[in-house]
Design a protein around this motif. Structure first.
Motif, PDB file in Angstrom:
ATOM      1  N   MET A  15      58.572  59.287  21.625  1.00  0.00           N
ATOM      2  CA  MET A  15      59.208  58.235  22.420  1.00  0.00           C
ATOM      3  C   MET A  15      58.491  56.899  22.301  1.00  0.00           C
ATOM      4  O   MET A  15      57.307  56.841  21.950  1.00  0.00           O
ATOM      5  CB  MET A  15      59.288  58.651  23.893  1.00  0.00           C
ATOM      6  N   THR A  16      59.231  55.869  22.620  1.00  0.00           N
ATOM      7  CA  THR A  16      58.659  54.545  22.825  1.00  0.00           C
ATOM      8  C   THR A  16      59.225  54.010  24.132  1.00  0.00           C
ATOM      9  O   THR A  16      60.244  54.505  24.628  1.00  0.00           O
ATOM     10  CB  THR A  16      59.013  53.573  21.681  1.00  0.00           C
ATOM     11  N   CYS A  17      58.563  53.018  24.680  1.00  0.00           N
ATOM     12  CA  CYS A  17      59.007  52.426  25.940  1.00  0.00           C
ATOM     13  C   CYS A  17      58.953  50.908  25.863  1.00  0.00           C
ATOM     14  O   CYS A  17      58.130  50.340  25.127  1.00  0.00           O
ATOM     15  CB  CYS A  17      58.126  52.892  27.100  1.00  0.00           C
ATOM     16  N   SER A  18      59.817  50.286  26.613  1.00  0.00           N
ATOM     17  CA  SER A  18      59.760  48.841  26.820  1.00  0.00           C
ATOM     18  C   SER A  18      59.221  48.593  28.220  1.00  0.00           C
ATOM     19  O   SER A  18      59.564  49.333  29.152  1.00  0.00           O
ATOM     20  CB  SER A  18      61.143  48.215  26.666  1.00  0.00           C
ATOM     21  N   THR A  19      58.397  47.564  28.346  1.00  0.00           N
ATOM     22  CA  THR A  19      57.731  47.328  29.624  1.00  0.00           C
ATOM     23  C   THR A  19      57.807  45.855  30.010  1.00  0.00           C
ATOM     24  O   THR A  19      57.489  44.977  29.208  1.00  0.00           O
ATOM     25  CB  THR A  19      56.253  47.756  29.547  1.00  0.00           C
ATOM     26  N   GLY A  20      58.238  45.609  31.234  1.00  0.00           N
ATOM     27  CA  GLY A  20      58.196  44.270  31.803  1.00  0.00           C
ATOM     28  C   GLY A  20      57.088  44.213  32.833  1.00  0.00           C
ATOM     29  O   GLY A  20      56.934  45.130  33.640  1.00  0.00           O
ATOM     30  N   VAL A  21      56.317  43.152  32.786  1.00  0.00           N
ATOM     31  CA  VAL A  21      55.137  43.052  33.651  1.00  0.00           C
ATOM     32  C   VAL A  21      55.188  41.775  34.468  1.00  0.00           C
ATOM     33  O   VAL A  21      55.463  40.692  33.943  1.00  0.00           O
ATOM     34  CB  VAL A  21      53.840  43.063  32.810  1.00  0.00           C
ATOM     35  N   CYS A  22      54.912  41.904  35.752  1.00  0.00           N
ATOM     36  CA  CYS A  22      54.722  40.739  36.619  1.00  0.00           C
ATOM     37  C   CYS A  22      53.283  40.767  37.129  1.00  0.00           C
ATOM     38  O   CYS A  22      52.850  41.770  37.708  1.00  0.00           O
ATOM     39  CB  CYS A  22      55.699  40.760  37.789  1.00  0.00           C
ATOM     40  N   PHE A  23      52.552  39.694  36.893  1.00  0.00           N
ATOM     41  CA  PHE A  23      51.154  39.624  37.291  1.00  0.00           C
ATOM     42  C   PHE A  23      50.973  38.567  38.374  1.00  0.00           C
ATOM     43  O   PHE A  23      51.445  37.433  38.239  1.00  0.00           O
ATOM     44  CB  PHE A  23      50.288  39.273  36.076  1.00  0.00           C
ATOM     45  N   LEU A  24      50.291  38.943  39.456  1.00  0.00           N
ATOM     46  CA  LEU A  24      49.936  37.996  40.514  1.00  0.00           C
ATOM     47  C   LEU A  24      48.436  37.720  40.412  1.00  0.00           C
ATOM     48  O   LEU A  24      47.620  38.587  40.729  1.00  0.00           O
ATOM     49  CB  LEU A  24      50.258  38.568  41.895  1.00  0.00           C
ATOM     50  N   PRO A  25      48.039  36.549  39.945  1.00  0.00           N
ATOM     51  CA  PRO A  25      46.607  36.248  39.788  1.00  0.00           C
ATOM     52  C   PRO A  25      45.922  36.002  41.129  1.00  0.00           C
ATOM     53  O   PRO A  25      46.550  36.074  42.190  1.00  0.00           O
ATOM     54  CB  PRO A  25      46.625  34.980  38.925  1.00  0.00           C
ATOM     55  N   GLU A  26      44.649  35.694  41.065  1.00  0.00           N
ATOM     56  CA  GLU A  26      43.892  35.381  42.287  1.00  0.00           C
ATOM     57  C   GLU A  26      44.497  34.163  42.984  1.00  0.00           C
ATOM     58  O   GLU A  26      45.147  33.322  42.364  1.00  0.00           O
ATOM     59  CB  GLU A  26      42.430  35.103  41.941  1.00  0.00           C
ATOM     60  N   ASN A  27      44.256  34.094  44.288  1.00  0.00           N
ATOM     61  CA  ASN A  27      44.756  32.994  45.118  1.00  0.00           C
ATOM     62  C   ASN A  27      46.282  32.912  45.115  1.00  0.00           C
ATOM     63  O   ASN A  27      46.869  31.830  45.182  1.00  0.00           O
ATOM     64  CB  ASN A  27      44.157  31.654  44.666  1.00  0.00           C
ATOM     65  N   THR A  28      46.909  34.087  44.995  1.00  0.00           N
ATOM     66  CA  THR A  28      48.366  34.168  45.032  1.00  0.00           C
ATOM     67  C   THR A  28      48.765  35.128  46.142  1.00  0.00           C
ATOM     68  O   THR A  28      48.285  36.254  46.198  1.00  0.00           O
ATOM     69  CB  THR A  28      48.921  34.703  43.686  1.00  0.00           C
ATOM     70  N   PHE A  29      49.623  34.677  47.030  1.00  0.00           N
ATOM     71  CA  PHE A  29      50.065  35.539  48.129  1.00  0.00           C
ATOM     72  C   PHE A  29      51.413  35.036  48.633  1.00  0.00           C
ATOM     73  O   PHE A  29      51.897  33.988  48.229  1.00  0.00           O
ATOM     74  CB  PHE A  29      49.037  35.556  49.270  1.00  0.00           C
ATOM     75  N   GLY A  30      52.031  35.820  49.497  1.00  0.00           N
ATOM     76  CA  GLY A  30      53.305  35.423  50.083  1.00  0.00           C
ATOM     77  C   GLY A  30      54.515  35.877  49.297  1.00  0.00           C
ATOM     78  O   GLY A  30      55.643  35.527  49.630  1.00  0.00           O
TER      79      GLY A  30
END
Length: 315
Positions: free
Chosen positions: A246-261
């Motif tokens: 198998m293979t997979c596709s991946t979507g990533v959302c990254f929240l860096p430092e000093n990120t909130f809300g």
């Protein structure tokens, strides 16, 4: 009359024994507790019971204070406590009713019922309700609840990331090899996630062949390394009976430092858009977006190109 009394005693003994109940009397004025066995024979008498509760009893240390409150008369409803017996924790329910007779000191009659089995079954059912029945991972509902709870109380200084993973061409797998084989693929992939991701990470079967992996307190470099490890490990999963890898596709959302809300919905939508982009580019790769802007032009394109070239080279 005597025979009837004996029969009544037998019935009472059987009921008490089968109900896993201990009967007691408590005399508030004397602060004395008397325990009885199933035959209503006195087995233990404890004077200065409130002081006794402060000591080293079988009652769990965290529950001794509320037991003292209960027997002091400040609490009227049923009491639930834990006891430690033979190195095992039991759960007990205690009820008590005042009984007053003329010229007699106030007496409270009560019973202690062992509800450990019932409580364990409740916990098992609660745990099952959180999990996907096929893979044993968190289900969509509970996964969203856990991730939302983290985001709502997130330390702004702690970066995190959400991965939305989709098995490439999974419909073809089901159509070609059958749904039982498709289920095996989902189970094996879930086991792989369990090996790669830690106990603090949240691993969810979102539905069908899509999975959410939420990584807490992880910096950008570590996140990329973890994605590369996952993608390469997935490619090494081989199912010899059908000569399928198998293979997979991946979507990533990254929240860096000093990120909130940011809410679960916002983070998920970013990961979903990134997943769509990964599929659009030909599948078997990841795309990283963040929640501050759209696609992360500063570093993600370079890392994606490098990683996806590496994946293709090892295909």
């Amino acid at each position: 009359m005597k025979k009837q009394k004996i029969m009544n005693q037998k019935y009472l003994t059987a009921i008490i024994k089968n109900s896993r109940v201990e009967v007691f009397e408590y005399y508030p004025e004397k602060d004395k507790l008397i325990l009885y066995d199933e035959r209503m024979q006195k087995v233990k008498e404890i004077c200065n019971y409130l002081d006794y509760l402060k000591g080293d009893t079988i009652i769990h240390p965290e529950d001794r204070k509320k037991a003292a409150v209960f027997f002091s008369g400040e609490r009227k409803e049923m009491l639930e406590i834990r006891t430690i017996e033979e190195n095992r924790i039991h759960t007990k329910e205690i009820t008590m009713t005042p009984v007053s007779e003329k010229e007699e000191p106030l007496c409270c009659v009560g019973c202690i019922r062992d509800v450990t089995l019932e409580k364990n079954k409740e916990k098992d059912m609660e745990e099952l309700a959180k999990k996907d029945s096929l893979t044993g991972l968190y289900n969509h509902f509970w996964g969203e609840k856990l991730i939302s709870g983290y985001l709502d109380n997130k330390n702004p200084n702690c970066p995190c990331g959400m991965l939305l993973v989709d098995i490439d061409n999974f419909k073809t797998v089901n159509d070609t090899y059958g749904h039982l084989f498709g289920d095996k693929v989902l189970v094996e992939l879930s086991k792989l996630f369990g090996c790669i991701f830690g106990g603090k990470d949240i691993v969810v079967r979102f539905g069908g062949d899509e999975f959410i992996l939420f990584l807490k307190d992880i910096n950008y470099a570590s996140l990329v390394a973890k994605i590369m490890e996952m993608m390469e490990s997935i490619r090494k999963l081989v199912f010899e009976e059908n000569d399928y890898s198998m293979t997979c596709s991946t979507g990533v959302c990254f929240l860096p430092e000093n990120t909130f809300g940011f809410t679960y919905k916002q983070v998920f939508e970013n990961a979903d858009r990134a997943l769509y982009k990964a599929k659009e580019r030909g599948r078997n790769q990841y795309v990283l977006w963040n929640a501050l802007k759209q696609e992360d032009k500063n570093v993600s394109d370079l890392e994606e190109e490098k990683t996806n070239r590496h994946l293709s080279k090892n295909a």
